[in-house]
Design a protein around this motif. Structure first.
Motif, PDB file in Angstrom:
ATOM      1  N   MET A   1       0.746  -1.071  -0.124  1.00  8.71           N
ATOM      2  CA  MET A   1       0.117   0.000  -0.361  1.00  8.71           C
ATOM      3  C   MET A   1       0.810   1.379  -0.183  1.00  8.71           C
ATOM      4  SD  MET A   1      -2.918   1.390   2.753  1.00  8.71           S
ATOM      5  CE  MET A   1      -2.360   0.401   3.845  1.00  8.71           C
TER       6      MET A   1
ATOM      7  N   THR B   1       0.976   2.904  -9.628  1.00  4.43           N
ATOM      8  CA  THR B   1       0.140   2.005 -10.391  1.00  4.43           C
ATOM      9  C   THR B   1       0.871   1.243 -11.612  1.00  4.43           C
ATOM     10  OG1 THR B   1      -1.673   3.623 -10.137  1.00  4.43           O
ATOM     11  CG2 THR B   1      -1.919   1.877 -12.242  1.00  4.43           C
TER      12      THR B   1
ATOM     13  N   VAL C   1       1.104  -1.708  -7.467  1.00  4.41           N
ATOM     14  CA  VAL C   1       0.568  -1.520  -6.077  1.00  4.41           C
ATOM     15  C   VAL C   1      -0.942  -1.944  -5.871  1.00  4.41           C
ATOM     16  CG1 VAL C   1       1.950   0.096  -5.261  1.00  4.41           C
ATOM     17  CG2 VAL C   1      -0.052   0.872  -6.046  1.00  4.41           C
ATOM     18  N   ASP C   2      -1.182  -2.558  -4.814  1.00  4.00           N
ATOM     19  CA  ASP C   2      -2.536  -2.815  -4.701  1.00  4.00           C
ATOM     20  C   ASP C   2      -3.558  -1.649  -4.256  1.00  4.00           C
ATOM     21  OD1 ASP C   2      -1.311  -5.587  -3.181  1.00  4.00           O
ATOM     22  OD2 ASP C   2      -2.262  -5.801  -5.159  1.00  4.00           O
ATOM     23  N   CYS C   3      -2.996  -0.708  -3.544  1.00  2.65           N
ATOM     24  CA  CYS C   3      -3.962  -0.044  -2.929  1.00  2.65           C
ATOM     25  C   CYS C   3      -2.836   1.512  -2.941  1.00  2.65           C
ATOM     26  CB  CYS C   3      -4.249  -0.027  -1.583  1.00  2.65           C
ATOM     27  SG  CYS C   3      -5.569   0.917  -0.636  1.00  2.65           S
TER      28      CYS C   3
ATOM     29  N   ARG D   1      -4.173  -3.687 -14.028  1.00  2.00           N
ATOM     30  CA  ARG D   1      -5.213  -3.730 -12.942  1.00  2.00           C
ATOM     31  C   ARG D   1      -5.089  -2.389 -12.035  1.00  2.00           C
ATOM     32  NH1 ARG D   1      -4.581  -3.874  -7.914  1.00  2.00           N
ATOM     33  NH2 ARG D   1      -2.642  -4.773  -8.238  1.00  2.00           N
TER      34      ARG D   1
ATOM     35  N   PRO E   1      -5.372  -0.047  -8.965  1.00  6.52           N
ATOM     36  CA  PRO E   1      -5.291  -0.257  -7.553  1.00  6.52           C
ATOM     37  C   PRO E   1      -6.416   0.397  -6.981  1.00  6.52           C
ATOM     38  CG  PRO E   1      -3.852   1.442  -8.529  1.00  6.52           C
ATOM     39  CD  PRO E   1      -4.473   0.907  -9.621  1.00  6.52           C
ATOM     40  N   TRP E   2      -6.886  -0.164  -5.611  1.00  2.31           N
ATOM     41  CA  TRP E   2      -7.779   0.605  -4.976  1.00  2.31           C
ATOM     42  C   TRP E   2      -7.498   1.968  -4.664  1.00  2.31           C
ATOM     43  CZ3 TRP E   2      -9.912  -2.826  -0.469  1.00  2.31           C
ATOM     44  CH2 TRP E   2     -10.670  -3.927  -0.761  1.00  2.31           C
TER      45      TRP E   2
END
Length: 160
Positions: free
Chosen positions: A1, A22, A26-28, A55, A57-58
């Motif tokens: 994160m 991004t 990263v996931d978030c 994808r 990220p949040w």
């Protein structure tokens, strides 16, 4: 994160960092609960996705209900400072938020705390701020915020 601890004056940096992170996968991305910051984060994410099919990220906003190091700003009255002060606070401030005659520029200060221990006269204090619940709710209603991180003391301060 990734936590973007930048302020609203750094929106271009926030956008660019969001783009880079991004692309790094990263996931978030955790950012301030301010519309301009959320917009900059999302612009960076979409710019990255325009370059490479990746994808998304949040986007997470952080809020608080009490004292927390992530939600503070420095403050002092510049009229209280001795005229002969060497102003070490100005030298250590990475955000250039401290002015010789103006004190702390709250919109530049991001609460790193570097100025607190260097003041030879102990004039600088940390002020905690709490995000406005209505503004936060409006951000959560948007389609571009995916999560919320709540820094809490355990007391229920988010009451309307």
């Amino acid at each position: 994160m990734l936590h973007l601890a930048l302020n609203c004056k750094d929106l271009v940096d926030i956008r660019n960092l969001s783009l880079v992170y991004t692309l790094a996968g990263v996931d978030c991305i955790d950012c301030a609960a301010e519309a301009s910051v959320v917009n900059a984060v999302n612009e960076g994410i979409e710019a990255a996705r325009a370059l490479v099919p990746i994808r998304r990220p949040w986007v997470m906003i952080s809020v608080n209900d009490d004292e927390d190091l992530h939600f503070r700003k420095a403050a002092f009255d510049p009229d209280d400072c001795p005229r002969d002060c060497m102003r070490p606070c100005e030298k250590v401030c990475p955000a250039n938020a401290i002015l010789q005659k103006g004190g702390v520029l709250a919109d530049r200060c991001y609460g790193c705390g570097r100025c607190l221990p260097v003041c030879p006269y102990d004039k600088i204090r940390a002020i905690t701020y709490v995000r406005d619940v209505i503004t936060t709710a409006e951000l959560l209603e948007r389609d571009d915020v995916d999560a919320i991180e709540i820094h809490t003391s355990g007391r229920l301060a988010f009451q309307t």
